[in-house]
Design a protein around this motif. Sequence first.
Motif, PDB file in Angstrom:
ATOM      1  N   ALA A   6      -4.909  -6.269  -6.607  1.00  0.00           N
ATOM      2  CA  ALA A   6      -4.514  -7.648  -6.887  1.00  0.00           C
ATOM      3  C   ALA A   6      -5.594  -8.371  -7.688  1.00  0.00           C
ATOM      4  O   ALA A   6      -5.300  -9.130  -8.617  1.00  0.00           O
ATOM      5  N   VAL A   7      -6.843  -8.137  -7.335  1.00  0.00           N
ATOM      6  CA  VAL A   7      -7.953  -8.729  -8.089  1.00  0.00           C
ATOM      7  C   VAL A   7      -7.986  -8.166  -9.515  1.00  0.00           C
ATOM      8  O   VAL A   7      -8.175  -8.898 -10.488  1.00  0.00           O
ATOM      9  N   THR A  44       1.527   1.992  -0.728  1.00  0.00           N
ATOM     10  CA  THR A  44       1.479   2.740  -1.997  1.00  0.00           C
ATOM     11  C   THR A  44       0.041   2.738  -2.520  1.00  0.00           C
ATOM     12  O   THR A  44      -0.238   2.211  -3.609  1.00  0.00           O
ATOM     13  N   PRO A  45      -0.907   3.311  -1.766  1.00  0.00           N
ATOM     14  CA  PRO A  45      -2.323   3.176  -2.150  1.00  0.00           C
ATOM     15  C   PRO A  45      -2.665   3.788  -3.496  1.00  0.00           C
ATOM     16  O   PRO A  45      -3.591   3.338  -4.165  1.00  0.00           O
ATOM     17  N   SER A  46      -1.925   4.811  -3.921  1.00  0.00           N
ATOM     18  CA  SER A  46      -2.241   5.459  -5.196  1.00  0.00           C
ATOM     19  C   SER A  46      -1.547   4.809  -6.390  1.00  0.00           C
ATOM     20  O   SER A  46      -1.674   5.302  -7.514  1.00  0.00           O
ATOM     21  N   LEU A  47      -0.820   3.732  -6.163  1.00  0.00           N
ATOM     22  CA  LEU A  47      -0.145   3.043  -7.269  1.00  0.00           C
ATOM     23  C   LEU A  47      -1.150   2.635  -8.335  1.00  0.00           C
ATOM     24  O   LEU A  47      -2.111   1.916  -8.046  1.00  0.00           O
ATOM     25  N   PRO A  48      -0.963   3.070  -9.574  1.00  0.00           N
ATOM     26  CA  PRO A  48      -1.895   2.646 -10.629  1.00  0.00           C
ATOM     27  C   PRO A  48      -1.823   1.142 -10.871  1.00  0.00           C
ATOM     28  O   PRO A  48      -0.744   0.540 -10.830  1.00  0.00           O
ATOM     29  N   ARG A 101      -7.025  -2.892   1.919  1.00  0.00           N
ATOM     30  CA  ARG A 101      -8.159  -3.178   1.031  1.00  0.00           C
ATOM     31  C   ARG A 101      -7.893  -2.696  -0.394  1.00  0.00           C
ATOM     32  O   ARG A 101      -8.234  -3.389  -1.379  1.00  0.00           O
ATOM     33  N   ASP A 102      -7.285  -1.537  -0.529  1.00  0.00           N
ATOM     34  CA  ASP A 102      -6.992  -1.036  -1.868  1.00  0.00           C
ATOM     35  C   ASP A 102      -5.928  -1.883  -2.559  1.00  0.00           C
ATOM     36  O   ASP A 102      -5.990  -2.111  -3.763  1.00  0.00           O
ATOM     37  N   CYS A 158      -7.884   4.352  -5.485  1.00  0.00           N
ATOM     38  CA  CYS A 158      -7.834   3.776  -4.124  1.00  0.00           C
ATOM     39  C   CYS A 158      -9.073   4.226  -3.350  1.00  0.00           C
ATOM     40  O   CYS A 158      -8.976   5.094  -2.473  1.00  0.00           O
ATOM     41  N   PRO A 159     -10.229   3.661  -3.636  1.00  0.00           N
ATOM     42  CA  PRO A 159     -11.480   4.144  -3.042  1.00  0.00           C
ATOM     43  C   PRO A 159     -11.551   4.031  -1.529  1.00  0.00           C
ATOM     44  O   PRO A 159     -12.109   4.909  -0.865  1.00  0.00           O
ATOM     45  N   ALA A 160     -11.004   2.970  -0.954  1.00  0.00           N
ATOM     46  CA  ALA A 160     -11.053   2.832   0.501  1.00  0.00           C
ATOM     47  C   ALA A 160     -10.232   3.930   1.174  1.00  0.00           C
ATOM     48  O   ALA A 160     -10.651   4.525   2.172  1.00  0.00           O
ATOM     49  N   THR A 161      -9.068   4.205   0.626  1.00  0.00           N
ATOM     50  CA  THR A 161      -8.226   5.270   1.165  1.00  0.00           C
ATOM     51  C   THR A 161      -8.891   6.626   0.997  1.00  0.00           C
ATOM     52  O   THR A 161      -8.882   7.462   1.911  1.00  0.00           O
TER      53      THR A 161
END
Length: 236
Positions: A48-49, A114-118, A42-43, A219-222
């Motif tokens: 991507a959006v 890589t959920p924290s990827l800016p 999800r993050d 990454c709010p979902a994470t």
Amino acid sequence: MRHSRPALIVFCREPIAHQSKTRLIGAITPATAAALSDAFIRDALAKAVAVRTSRIVIAASAPDGAESSKYFRRLARQFDADLFDQGNGPLGRRMARALEPFSSDGALLIGTDTPSLPTALLDASLEALRRNRIVVAPSLDGGYYAIGVRGAMPPIFTSIRWGSRTVFASTIARLERDGLPYALGPAWYDVDRWPDVMLLAAHLRMLARARRRTGSSVCPATESVLMRLGLLHHAR
């Protein structure tokens, strides 16, 4: 020469307990490992959006096929994404299959670990692909978290020891051996094992302190899953 904005492909598997993030099981339950995998997906789609790419594609793997997966159909609607089945075969073949339909303007394929990827770094790799035929964004474990191709498919998806610490080096060696020009995207860290989760949590705690001023989450979902695990707390 600048080209139109490439497509962005999120390459992922349906989160299923006992089948997702299995290297975390033991430190956390199979159900929580699957919840973390879902949050990573999800993050990645939210990023991507945010980068406003020309097209978002979910290249999915599911037990009965992507088109039969209620999970992926729901995500495709939520994020206005096209749904593509990875098909069978080795990882390299499945990645090449996902990239091939976008040979004209190109596509950047990203994993979800890589959920924290800016978002800015993801955008940098997309911009690099507008100017280069091939872009590779390395991960700190010796692999890569993103690969972009525009034009004919390069010979970099076969004879690679997937999952090893030599994936990135082997890929670059193949490109240089064949004289194929490429650009590097920004490096970042993957989250595969429990020490990686602890690093992620420490990183997010640091970002949360800074977020008191910015109010945004990378990454709010994470973060939500890590809060349930007691690894993060709501910023005060």
